[in-house]
Structure formats: structure tokens, C-alpha cells
Design an enzyme around this catalytic site. Structure first.
Site, PDB file in Angstrom:
ATOM      1  N   ASP A   1       0.714  -1.268   0.235  1.00  0.00           N
ATOM      2  CA  ASP A   1       0.090   0.123  -0.180  1.00  0.00           C
ATOM      3  C   ASP A   1       0.881   1.346  -0.168  1.00  0.00           C
ATOM      4  O   ASP A   1       0.413   2.514  -0.294  1.00  0.00           O
ATOM      5  CB  ASP A   1      -0.799  -0.128   1.223  1.00  0.00           C
TER       6      ASP A   1
HETATM    7  C1  BGC Z   1       0.022   1.046   6.455  1.00  0.00           C
HETATM    8  C2  BGC Z   1      -0.251   0.182   5.579  1.00  0.00           C
HETATM    9  C3  BGC Z   1      -1.952   0.132   5.494  1.00  0.00           C
HETATM   10  C4  BGC Z   1      -2.303   1.359   4.869  1.00  0.00           C
HETATM   11  C5  BGC Z   1      -3.691   1.519   4.615  1.00  0.00           C
HETATM   12  C6  BGC Z   1      -0.505   2.294   5.789  1.00  0.00           C
HETATM   13  O1  BGC Z   1      -0.166   3.497   6.679  1.00  0.00           O
HETATM   14  O2  BGC Z   1       1.410   1.397   6.683  1.00  0.00           O
HETATM   15  O3  BGC Z   1       0.160  -1.259   6.284  1.00  0.00           O
HETATM   16  O4  BGC Z   1      -2.174  -1.199   4.535  1.00  0.00           O
HETATM   17  O5  BGC Z   1      -1.834   2.374   5.496  1.00  0.00           O
HETATM   18  O6  BGC Z   1      -4.425   1.890   5.634  1.00  0.00           O
HETATM   19  C1  NOJ Z   2      -1.857  -3.895   5.166  1.00  0.00           C
HETATM   20  C2  NOJ Z   2      -3.109  -3.846   4.327  1.00  0.00           C
HETATM   21  O1  NOJ Z   2      -4.197  -4.370   5.020  1.00  0.00           O
HETATM   22  C3  NOJ Z   2      -2.700  -4.829   3.350  1.00  0.00           C
HETATM   23  O2  NOJ Z   2      -3.743  -4.793   2.100  1.00  0.00           O
HETATM   24  C4  NOJ Z   2      -1.382  -4.431   2.581  1.00  0.00           C
HETATM   25  O3  NOJ Z   2      -0.986  -5.382   1.593  1.00  0.00           O
HETATM   26  C5  NOJ Z   2      -0.342  -4.418   3.585  1.00  0.00           C
HETATM   27  N1  NOJ Z   2      -0.635  -3.467   4.624  1.00  0.00           N
HETATM   28  C6  NOJ Z   2       1.155  -3.968   2.830  1.00  0.00           C
HETATM   29  O4  NOJ Z   2       1.096  -2.497   2.632  1.00  0.00           O
END
Ligand code: BGC
Ligand code: NOJ
Length: 820
Positions: free
Chosen positions: A493
Site C-alpha cells: 500500500d
Molecule cells: C500502512 C499499511 C496500510 C495502509 C492502508 C499504511 O499506513 O502502513 O500497512 O495497509 O496504511 O491503511
Molecule cells: C496492510 C493492508 O491491510 C494490506 O492490504 C497491505 O497489503 C499491507 N498493509 C501492505 O501494505
């Protein structure tokens, strides 16, 4: 250092001191009504949706840590009350934190029991949600171990939330004038907004006659006081306050007389109830709640025998689920996780996606499209009917373009417009969950289910067409190297290659300042190959030969693009940025190698024949592996890069910036298994296994019975410290890695395959797996160090590694696997 121990027999984790490094939590509820509960009774409850139907309040990020919960106070009414030696205490330690002589919290499957003792008064509270009900039971058992009788008061207290948890925590100009309750027959009914558009309410009931109640918070606590010493508990009396606006609570007072050695059980019920629109009020023209529909439920669960029956039903429910796969390997940590805790965590992630934990506020995120499709991979075999329903719900949030809403709200099942779509990996995950579902169940009919796009009636098409559109979505979006365009992000993400945000606070997830026609993802390319080959297989089995050909060809072309632009010499590259430069390459100063493409490309079968898979995995071992797990990338980004986005917003070593992002570790375990290196696969498995990490709980900090999303990497001063426990795809993927690839018990379209790739020193293992209605008893015996297998099914040697499907109705099959 440990704070408790595993009781494998009773299927519980037992916490032996209340001051764990972080609240160590558990989940109550399995279908609609859920609660979070910590080892000191902190937490909250909600119905279906942690944001839109919150029953009780909780303030994350508050001090003292973990305050707000399901509290009971006991008061020795015979003892004098004074501030230095109060005559009341909390049997769950919080919120009063008055020292207890004994304390124990047992987290089990869907229930938590906290038992303590102070000055010879023992109290035990068992919290659980009966199957199929929208309520939770708190079963309090008090024992007087003194040699005299005692007069005690028990006070119960919870703080109601005004349903929408975000509004509740922000919109005070309105919501401080809303609260309404009714109290009837000792039962407290919280009915804020019932007068208008809601047809639901919460209630608090008790098996005993109540000596008093409070529903207005400050009447109970006293002005400027907290939950640790409510004025009313100190005084030993409630004032029957009726909430009118402000902060509604539910507090009840029960008076108890216990002779020496006597024990008493009291049941409290906190519940959620809906009335039909035309039966909201009783009498109909009044504004009084219609309580006729809820009273039978209350009457049932205030009975000790009913509660015990419901508790046993919950135990049986879980015993049956766990029975679907039980293993006995030479490693206790593996057995514990596979047989119990990993399955349990998979269920919780299936139920809650990423919405409600001690790290997810219950407000921010609903059901994630990519998240839930992956959670399904570990969940499918448990309750296939629910998996099927989830797949169809997810598919209904797909858009006509083949793209998908990134999240949906569980209450409405509608895509979340705030977050929108364009995470270009999303649609492919639907292919992987659906194919896994068919392999488990042999239920091909799911492909013919008519499912709408964007939940719009009239747009229905068979699920198969949705999957085709998923594939088409990638093919419609190829970049300069014929690799898939990344969109807002792919699985990572935080790799936001089209974001280019320089404005503080702007969302990395939804800001797009570039056209998005250049930045490409090697990860999606690998994933596409995996998904397109699955589609080819599915199409072939449905006699759709032309389509099958087309899918295979697309996979083939992607593979060519991947080898020409995605291979860096010693490992797979990660992506190309908006300037067309590689990410995850030796050419980069930071972020030279990433874990994700190594895992995904090898899972897709790349490099197995030309030695490159092994080469990439050796690079992972050399550059990314630490004793606490495998890092996401190296070197960490030491500053913010406008063209990389959120990944470089975290200090080096945390989260996506080179933390051990546990979700990806099992991809490497699977990849190691695919190249036949069982020792490596299992070694990686142990590094992040929470039970192995139990003995360093003071470093790891999170619960030792579930996986955490992230363990701080070696670029931080906190290397080895975990965060974001419970709600993470790590649960499903580790379950898949250990059961399907290391132990090698893997569903295929043609039957159950057994291909273990286990450590050389293991002499074998035993497993019992239920699969499509048959119970397989599997004995794996190692004869020499290799991974060659010979199968004997019911005493007969067979060719290959797939157990032929037995005639319908076959209950038992015995399998002997000779390994080496
Ligand atoms: C986090 C991710 C998460 C994303 C969406 C980011 O700040 O590091 O792990 O999936 O936000 O909420
Ligand atoms: C948490 C999110 O829930 C997941 O969808 C994503 O792939 C990981 N973070 C890595 O960014």
C-alpha cells in the site's frame, strides 16, 4: 521473559500477570455480534460493523493504557472505606489496579475467563457470546474463602457508544444532547436515536435483583473522576440516575451475602436487539421501546443452565472446526499453531478483516478487497458456505472495468467511496480466492452465480465473467515494459508511485498526481502469471478451450516481459517508477532488493527451471533475513522520496519501510518449499512463529498466540518488537505455507495432494485432514533426506502425489507417505 503459558490441553493461553507489555487481547463472537477483550477486561463491543454499530465506548491511544471495558467492581461492605486502603477492587485488575493476591486470565476460543483473589474473596468472570446470538454473557462467580460470612456489593459498569463510533468521538455539539435510556424491571435499555431512524437498541440485564442503577456517567463516576474509583462505588450506592443527553452508561448494583465457603453465580447480559419498523414502540403510538421481542432472550440467558449449555455449544463448535486438520509433528510450536491458534486467528481475520483491533480503530477500515481474498485462503476449509458468501460479496464490489473498490462496509456491503479503487493488484486476488475455494470444495457452481458490478441491480454476470474481467483489467493497463501499471499501489500500500504528494496530511492512499501511465509493478506481473494460469486451468476444465489458450498465452507473454524487464541479475526487481527507473535493483542507492517479487514470482513458478528462483532466494537469505524474520527491503529508505510515497514516510525499519512485514514471509517459505529446501522454509517459519517468540515477550511485546503484522526491522532501535497483532494477512498465509507447502497437504482440483517439504531431520509426521467429506489419516515417514515421495493409499501404492478421489460416501482413507 514470559507473561503466561500455553495450555495446549485446555486450548487456552494463560496469562499470569495483568501488566503485560501491551493489552493482550481476545475476540468474542463469531458471526454478527463481536467484542474485543483484553486480559484485564478492556475493550468494546459492536454489531457487525465496528464503526457504524458500536455498542460500547473505547478510547484507543488513551492513558492509562487500555482503559474502558467490561468492568466489575467488588466492594467489601463490612470493611471501612478509606482512600489509602479502599474496601473495593476490580477483580480484573483494571480499572482500579488495586493489587490482587492471585490473578489469571485464560484466553480461549471465543471466550475469556479472568480469575482473581483478594483478601480471600475469589472472583471469576467468564465472558463469551453464545452462538447465533447478538449478546454477550458475563458470568461472575464469587467465592468466599474466609471463615466468616461477608456482605459484598458487585457493581457492573459499561459506557455506551452512540452507535456511529466516529461521530461519537467527534461530533459533540450534537451528540452530547442525544442520549436516551429506559430502565424497566432492573434492565437498562440504551435507545439513543431510536426515536428517529434507528430500530435497534442495546440492553444490560442481570440474573439478580438490582439494588440500584446509574445511566448517567458523571452520576456514577463523580465529576472529574475516572473509572478507577467511581464515587458511587466508593459510597457503596448508586443513585438511579436517568441519562438525558451527555454520556449514557449502564451501571448496576447487586448486593450479595456469602457465608463462609459459599459461592454465588451472577449472570450479566449485554445485548443488541432490533425491532421491526412497524413494531418499534409499545404501545404503538407511544415513544416507549417495544421490549416484548427482547424479553424472552433475556429470560433465557439469565439462567445458569442455559448459559452453561451455550458455552458448551461454543466449545463443540470450535472442537469440530479444529478437527478439520490436526497434525502431530516433532515441533511443538508448529502443532500449537496449526492445530489451534493459527486457525483461530484466520477465523478472526475472516470475520473482521482489518477493522477492529488494538491497532485498528474500528473506524478507519472496513472489509478490504485484497485483504479478505487472502484471508479466505486460510479460512476456506473451515466453513465453506461462509467463504462462498464472502467471495460473492467481494465480487459484487467489483467495478465494470474489472477494478474493485478497495474496501467495503460490512453493514451495507457497499464499496467505500472515500477510498475508491485503482489498487491494481486488487482484482487478481479474487481469482486466487475463487480457485482455492473450488480446489477445496469441488463446488464449480460458484462460477455460475450471477453477481452484479458495483452492487448495481441489473448488471449481474456469472462469477466466471468477473474473473475474466479481473484478468482483462491487468491486460488493459500495461506500461512501457509491457508490465502491469501499478495504479495507486499494489500489495504494498505504501509504494505510491503516482502519488507525488508534498502536502502534509494528504492521504497517500487516495492522492494521485501523475497520469499513471508509466509506473509498473513486477509484483503484479508475477501475480498475474499465477492468476492467469489458474484461469487457464479453470477454463480447460470447463471445456472453454479457446479461453484457456488465451489465458495461457497472456501468462506466457507476461513471463517474457518479466524476464526481460523484471530480472535484475541476482533477484527480481520490484517496480518501475514514474520516470521509468527500476525500483529494487542494484542500480538503486536504497531499496535495492524487495521481498515481495521474490515470493510472488517464485510462487507463480518462475525460475524453477533455470535456477533463478534459487538464486533469488539466496539473495533474500543474504540481504533480507534477520533472526526476527525477513525484511521487506534493504537498504531502508533514509529520507522521504516524493516519487516513492508512503514507503519512505516511515522511519527506517518500521512497517513498509524495511520492517519485517510478516505477511510476506510465508511467500518466501512457500518459494523455498517450491525449490525443495525444507530446512530453509521451516527455519523462516520458526523465526516469526509467535509461540517460538513467547520467550522473548518483553522484546516482542504483542500476544504470543497470534501473528503480528510487523516486527521492527534492524534499522530501528527496537528490532524484534512487534506491532499490529491479530488483523493481518500473515495469519492466512502462514497457515497456507505450513500446511500446504511445508507439510504439503494441498487441495487440488483433482483431489488432495501430499507433497511434504519438511526439515531433513524430521523423521516424519502425522496428520488427519477432512477433505470433501472424507477423513484422511496421513502418516509421513522419512526414509532418506530428499523430497521424493511414494504414496500408499489404503495399503496400495499409487503413482504421483495426488490421492485419487475415493467413491462418494467414503468416510476414511489411510495414506502412508514414504519420503526421501
Ligand atoms: C500502512 C499499511 C496500510 C495502509 C492502508 C499504511 O499506513 O502502513 O500497512 O495497509 O496504511 O491503511
Ligand atoms: C496492510 C493492508 O491491510 C494490506 O492490504 C497491505 O497489503 C499491507 N498493509 C501492505 O501494505
Amino acid at each position: 521473559m514470559r507473561y503466561g503459558y500455553f495450555n495446549d490441553e485446555s486450548r487456552e493461553y494463560v496469562i499470569t500477570r495483568p501488566d503485560t507489555p501491551l493489552p493482550w487481547i481476545n475476540y468474542l463472537g463469531s458471526e454478527a455480534y463481536f467484542g474485543i477483550i483484553s486480559n484485564t477486561a478492556g475493550g468494546y463491543s459492536f454489531y457487525k460493523d465496528a464503526r457504524l454499530r458500536r455498542l460500547t465506548r473505547y478510547r484507543l491511544n488513551n492513558v492509562p493504557l487500555d482503559s474502558g471495558g467490561r468492568y466489575i467492581y467488588l466492594r467489601d461492605d463490612d470493611a471501612p472505606s478509606n482512600r489509602s486502603d479502599p474496601n473495593f477492587w476490580s477483580p480484573t485488575w483494571q480499572p482500579s489496579r488495586i493489587p490482587l493476591d492471585e490473578y489469571e486470565c485464560r484466553h480461549g476460543l471465543g471466550y475469556t475467563t479472568i480469575r482473581s483473589r483478594r483478601k480471600d474473596i475469589e472472583a471469576q468472570i467468564r465472558y463469551f457470546v453464545p452462538l447465533g446470538e447478538s449478546l454477550e454473557i458475563w458470568e461472575l462467580t464469587i467465592t468466599n474463602h474466609r471463615d466468616q460470612s461477608i456482605n459484598l456489593s458487585a457493581f457492573l459498569a459499561i459506557e455506551f457508544c452512540l452507535w456511529d463510533a466516529l461521530d461519537d468521538a467527534t461530533n459533540f455539539q450534537r451528540n452530547l444532547s442525544l442520549a436516551e435510556v429506559e430502565v424497566d424491571d432492573g434492565v437498562i435499555y440504551h435507545k439513543t436515536e431510536y426515536r428517529e431512524r434507528r430500530n435497534h437498541f442495546a440492553y444490560l440485564a442481570c440474573s439478580e435483583e438490582v439494588a440500584g442503577f446509574d445511566t448517567q456517567r458523571e452520576a456514577f463516576l463523580g465529576a472529574y473522576r475516572g473509572w478507577e474509583s467511581p464515587a458511587a462505588v466508593e459510597a457503596g450506592q448508586l443513585s438511579n440516575s436517568m441519562a438525558s443527553g451527555w454520556q449514557p452508561i449502564g451501571a448496576q448494583h447487586i448486593k450479595i451475602h456469602l457465608d463462609a465457603g459459599q459461592q454465588k453465580e451472577i449472570i450479566f447480559i449485554l445485548g443488541y436487539h432490533e425491532n421491526s419498523q412497524d413494531e418499534k414502540f409499545d404501545p404503538p403510538e407511544s415513544q416507549r421501546l417495544n421490549k416484548r421481542t427482547v424479553k424472552p432472550v433475556i429470560a433465557r440467558y439469565v439462567q445458569v443452565e442455559e448459559v452453561e449449555r451455550a458455552f458448551q455449544a461454543l466449545r463443540t463448535y470450535w472442537d469440530e472446526l479444529l478437527d478439520l486438520l490436526q497434525v502431530s509433528t516433532p515441533d511443538a510450536h508448529t502443532n500449537r499453531l496449526v492445530n489451534l491458534w493459527n486457525v483461530y486467528q484466520v477465523m478472526v481475520t475472516f470475520n473482521l478483516s482489518r477493522s477492529a483491533s488494538y491497532f485498528e480503530s474500528g473506524i478507519g477500515r472496513g472489509i478490504g478487497f485484497r485483504d479478505s481474498n487472502q484471508d479466505l485462503l486460510g479460512f476456506l476449509h473451515l466453513i465453506p458456505e461462509r467463504a462462498r458468501e464472502r467471495i460473492l460479496d467481494l465480487a459484487a464490489t467489483q467495478l465494470p472495468s474489472g477494478g474493485a473498490y478497495h474496501q467495503y462496509q460490512p453493514l451495507t456491503k457497499r464499496g467505500n467511496d472515500d477510498i475508491g479503487s485503482n489498487f491494481n493488484d486488487d482484482p487478481l486476488w479474487l481469482v486466487l480466492s475463487t480457485s482455492a475455494y473450488i480446489k477445496e470444495t469441488d463446488d464449480w457452481s460458484i462460477l455460475d452465480e450471477a453477481v452484479p458490478y458495483d452492487n448495481k441491480p441489473g448488471t449481474e454476470e456469472p462469477l466466471f465473467d468477473h474473473l475474466e474481467r479481473s484478468i482483462g483489467y491487468t491486460l488493459d493497463r500495461l506500461g512501457p515494459h509491457r508490465l502491469p501499471l501499478i495504479g495507486r499501489a499494489d500489495w504494498n500500500d505504501c509504494l505510491n508511485l503516482n502519488c507525488f504528494s508534498d502536502t502534509p496530511g494528504q492521504s497517500f492512499q487516495t492522492t494521485t498526481n501523475k497520469d499513471g501511465n508509466v509506473a509498473e509493478s513486477v509484483f503484479i506481473a508475477g501475480m498475474f502469471i499465477l492468476a492467469a494460469n489458474e484461469m487457464a486451468d479453470i477454463a480447460r476444465r470447463r471445456q472453454l478451450n479457446e479461453q484457456a489458450e488465451a489465458f495461457s498465452r497472456a501468462a506466457q507473454e507476461m513471463e517474457e516481459a518479466l524476464w526481460s524487464a523484471g530480472w535484475d541479475g541476482d533477484w527480481f526487481r520490484r517496480a518501475y517508477d514514474d520516470f521509468g527507473n527500476p525500483i529494487g535493483s542494484k542500480q538503486c542507492e536504497e531499496g535495492k532488493i524487495f521481498i515481495e517479487p521474490q515470493g510472488m514470482c517464485i510462487m507463480a513458478g518462475l525460475g524453477l527451471e533455470n535456477g533463478r528462483a534459487m538464486q533469488a532466494l539466496d539473495s533474500v537469505a543474504e540481504r533480507l533475513a534477520t533472526p526476527h524474520g525477513i525484511l521487506l527491503h534493504q537498504p531502508a529508505y533514509s529520507r522521504y522520496y516524493l516519487h516513492l510515497g508512503e514507503i519512505s514516510s516511515y522511519p527506517a525499519g518500521y512497517k513498509e519501510n524495511a520492517g519485517v512485514f510478516c505477511h510476506t514471509n510465508p511467500w518466501i517459505m512457500i518459494a523455498e518449499a517450491r525449490v525443495g529446501r525444507g530446512n530453509n522454509a521451516f527455519d523462516y517459519y520458526l523465526r516469526i512463529n509467535p509461540s517460538v517468540r513467547e520467550e522473548i515477550s518483553d522484546v516482542h511485546k504483542c500476544e504470543p498466540y497470534v501473528y503480528a503484522q510487523m516486527i521492527a526491522g534492524h534499522d530501528t532501535p527496537m528490532h524484534g518488537e512487534a506491532k499490529n497483532s491479530w488483523l493481518t494477512g500473515t495469519a492466512a498465509w502462514n497457515y497456507v505455507a505450513i500446511t500446504q507447502w511445508i507439510l504439503g497437504i494441498r487441495p487440488t482440483y483433482d483431489g488432495l495432494a501430499i507433497e511434504p517439504v519438511i526439515p531433513t531431520e524430521w523423521e516424519g509426521f502425522k496428520a488427519v485432514r477432512r477433505f470433501r467429506g472424507t477423513r484422511y489419516t496421513i502418516h509421513v515417514e522419512r526414509h532418506s533426506p530428499g523430497n521424493e515421495i511414494r504414496l500408499e493409499v489404503n495399503g496400495m501404492p499409487i503413482d504421483g502425489s495426488i490421492i485419487p478421489t475415493p467413491p462418494t460416501g467414503t468416510e476414511e482413507v489411510d495414506v502412508i507417505v514414504k519420503l526421501g
